[in-house]
Design a protein around this motif. Structure first.
Motif, PDB file in Angstrom:
ATOM      1  N   GLU A 202       0.839  -1.196   0.000  1.00 20.17           N
ATOM      2  CA  GLU A 202       0.000   0.000   0.000  1.00 20.17           C
ATOM      3  C   GLU A 202       0.877   1.250   0.000  1.00 20.17           C
ATOM      4  N   ASN A 306      -0.012   8.209  -6.260  1.00 23.77           N
ATOM      5  CA  ASN A 306      -1.045   7.461  -5.540  1.00 23.77           C
ATOM      6  C   ASN A 306      -0.974   7.764  -4.053  1.00 23.77           C
ATOM      7  N   LYS A 310      -3.799   9.706  -1.857  1.00 30.17           N
ATOM      8  CA  LYS A 310      -4.390   8.961  -0.749  1.00 30.17           C
ATOM      9  C   LYS A 310      -4.245   9.723   0.564  1.00 30.17           C
ATOM     10  N   HIS A 315      -8.106   9.597  -4.587  1.00 29.20           N
ATOM     11  CA  HIS A 315      -8.081   8.194  -5.001  1.00 29.20           C
ATOM     12  C   HIS A 315      -7.286   8.034  -6.287  1.00 29.20           C
ATOM     13  N   THR A 317      -7.035   4.576  -8.762  1.00 27.42           N
ATOM     14  CA  THR A 317      -7.419   3.173  -8.922  1.00 27.42           C
ATOM     15  C   THR A 317      -7.284   2.772 -10.392  1.00 27.42           C
ATOM     16  N   LYS A 322     -10.446  -0.693  -8.857  1.00 27.93           N
ATOM     17  CA  LYS A 322      -9.640  -1.593  -8.033  1.00 27.93           C
ATOM     18  C   LYS A 322      -8.387  -0.872  -7.530  1.00 27.93           C
ATOM     19  N   GLU A 323      -8.075  -1.079  -6.236  1.00 31.76           N
ATOM     20  CA  GLU A 323      -6.863  -0.506  -5.674  1.00 31.76           C
ATOM     21  C   GLU A 323      -5.638  -1.153  -6.332  1.00 31.76           C
ATOM     22  N   SER A 325      -1.873  -2.525  -6.178  1.00 32.38           N
ATOM     23  CA  SER A 325      -0.907  -3.061  -5.213  1.00 32.38           C
ATOM     24  C   SER A 325       0.505  -2.845  -5.724  1.00 32.38           C
TER      25      SER A 325
END
Length: 362
Positions: A202, A306, A310, A315, A317, A322-323, A325
């Motif tokens: 993250e 990102n 955040k 955001h 995505t 979808k987040e 990784s």
């Protein structure tokens, strides 16, 4: 009559020395039990006086994210100095390093290589146990002896609290020169250097530095930031920033999705596009409401942005919401949608055609 003195036998002297050594040993052991021992050792070795400290003297154990933020900012700035110096010398030593999935030629310059070397070794020498992923290859013979003096800027001290995480949970992503194509065209406003820190995949720390305007944006999730979000999103006439190389592919679908009054802003560099969503004091920085990318993109291009978004409540995505990784492979397959101060899911729900476009392009 002469005063009587205390006389110790050789055995007594030995016992006394042993007792003293025992006390010192216990004190030293206690110090070594925590990070205080590492910091004390650094001070004795010269770090307390602002001197460079070799990596093998750095304390092992958990990583302090505030310290990692400080050295990430320094790395981005040091890399930016190389980027600027090479561009101003006008000796880029430009060459091709391959092609993108869309068939465009990927370029590399001395600015990329020298910035990468500075950034990689500053971070690696400061945090040798942390995994670092970088866009450019680092050759062992080119090892840079550059170290962090352990100082933390005042604005970071004021806004960020120390927070330790296991070193094995940390991955650092480096982009030593974002927008290389624009760099070769001397479109300096698009160029950035970036560092991102991910914990268990993250993004938690993001640094975006603009070498030619000497501006640096940084943020830490659940910590603080030196940059603010813009709050001028227009639902009727949104300004959408997209890649210069894919502007035509996005424009038609974007107008169908958001309306004919949608403004499309072609731009270079993922870092520049994220800064367009923020309140940046740079006259050459364009302003946008949404950032969309419909093709494959590397994670070192987007991780820092990102993290910054955040941290500010925004955001980033995939096009399906979808987040992303930041572990495993170095690429993001699902396109990109970035926004702040707007209902991000509502935007995602408007983009079915862009999702299909992303899969076609990859």
């Amino acid at each position: 009559m002469a005063p009587m003195g205390i006389r110790l036998s050789p055995l007594g002297v030995a016992v006394f020395c042993l007792l003293g050594l025992g006390v010192l040993y216990h004190l030293y052991s206690g110090l070594l039990a925590g990070r205080l021992a590492g910091r004390l050792a650094l001070f004795v070795l010269g770090a307390g006086a602002g001197h460079d400290v070799p990596p093998d003297t750095l304390p092992e154990g958990p990583v302090d994210l505030r310290e990692l933020l400080a050295v990430s900012v320094l790395a981005a700035v040091r890399g930016g100095e190389e980027v600027k110096r090479v561009r101003e010398s006008n000796v880029l030593n430009e060459k091709a390093k391959g092609k993108t999935r869309e068939g465009a030629e990927e370029k590399m310059t001395s600015g990329d290589v020298l910035s990468n070397r500075k950034m990689f070794y500053l971070l690696k020498n400061s945090f040798p146990s942390v995994q670092i992923n970088t866009e450019e290859h680092v050759d062992a013979p080119d090892k840079e002896r550059i170290f962090w003096d352990r100082s933390i800027p005042e604005d970071i001290k004021e806004k960020i609290q120390s927070k330790e995480v296991p070193a094995e949970s940390v991955t650092v992503w480096i982009d030593p020169l974002d927008a290389t194509h624009e760099y070769t065209e001397d479109l300096r406003q698009y160029v950035t250097t970036m560092v991102c820190v991910a914990v268990n995949g993250e993004p938690v720390i993001g640094v975006i530095h603009k070498p030619f305007s000497a501006y640096t944006a940084w943020a830490m999730v659940d910590g603080g930031s030196n940059v603010k979000a813009r709050s001028s999103y227009s639902e009727r006439t949104p300004r959408i920033i997209v890649s210069r190389s894919h502007a035509g592919k996005v424009e038609q679908v974007a107008r169908q999705t958001f309306g004919n009054k949608t403004v499309i802003i072609p731009a270079g560099g993922a870092g520049y596009k994220v800064l367009a969503l923020l309140d940046v004091p740079d006259k050459k920085q364009e302003k946008a409401d949404v950032y969309i990318h419909v093709t494959y993109i590397k994670k070192w291009d987007i991780c820092a942005g990102n993290a910054v978004l955040k941290a500010l409540g925004g955001h980033m995505t995939t096009l399906t919401g979808k987040e992303i990784s930041y572990t495993g492979s170095d690429g993001n397959e699902g396109g990109l949608l970035a926004s702040i101060n707007v209902d991000h899911q509502a935007l995602v729900n408007k983009l079915p055609d862009l999702e299909k476009a992303s899969h076609k392009q990859t």
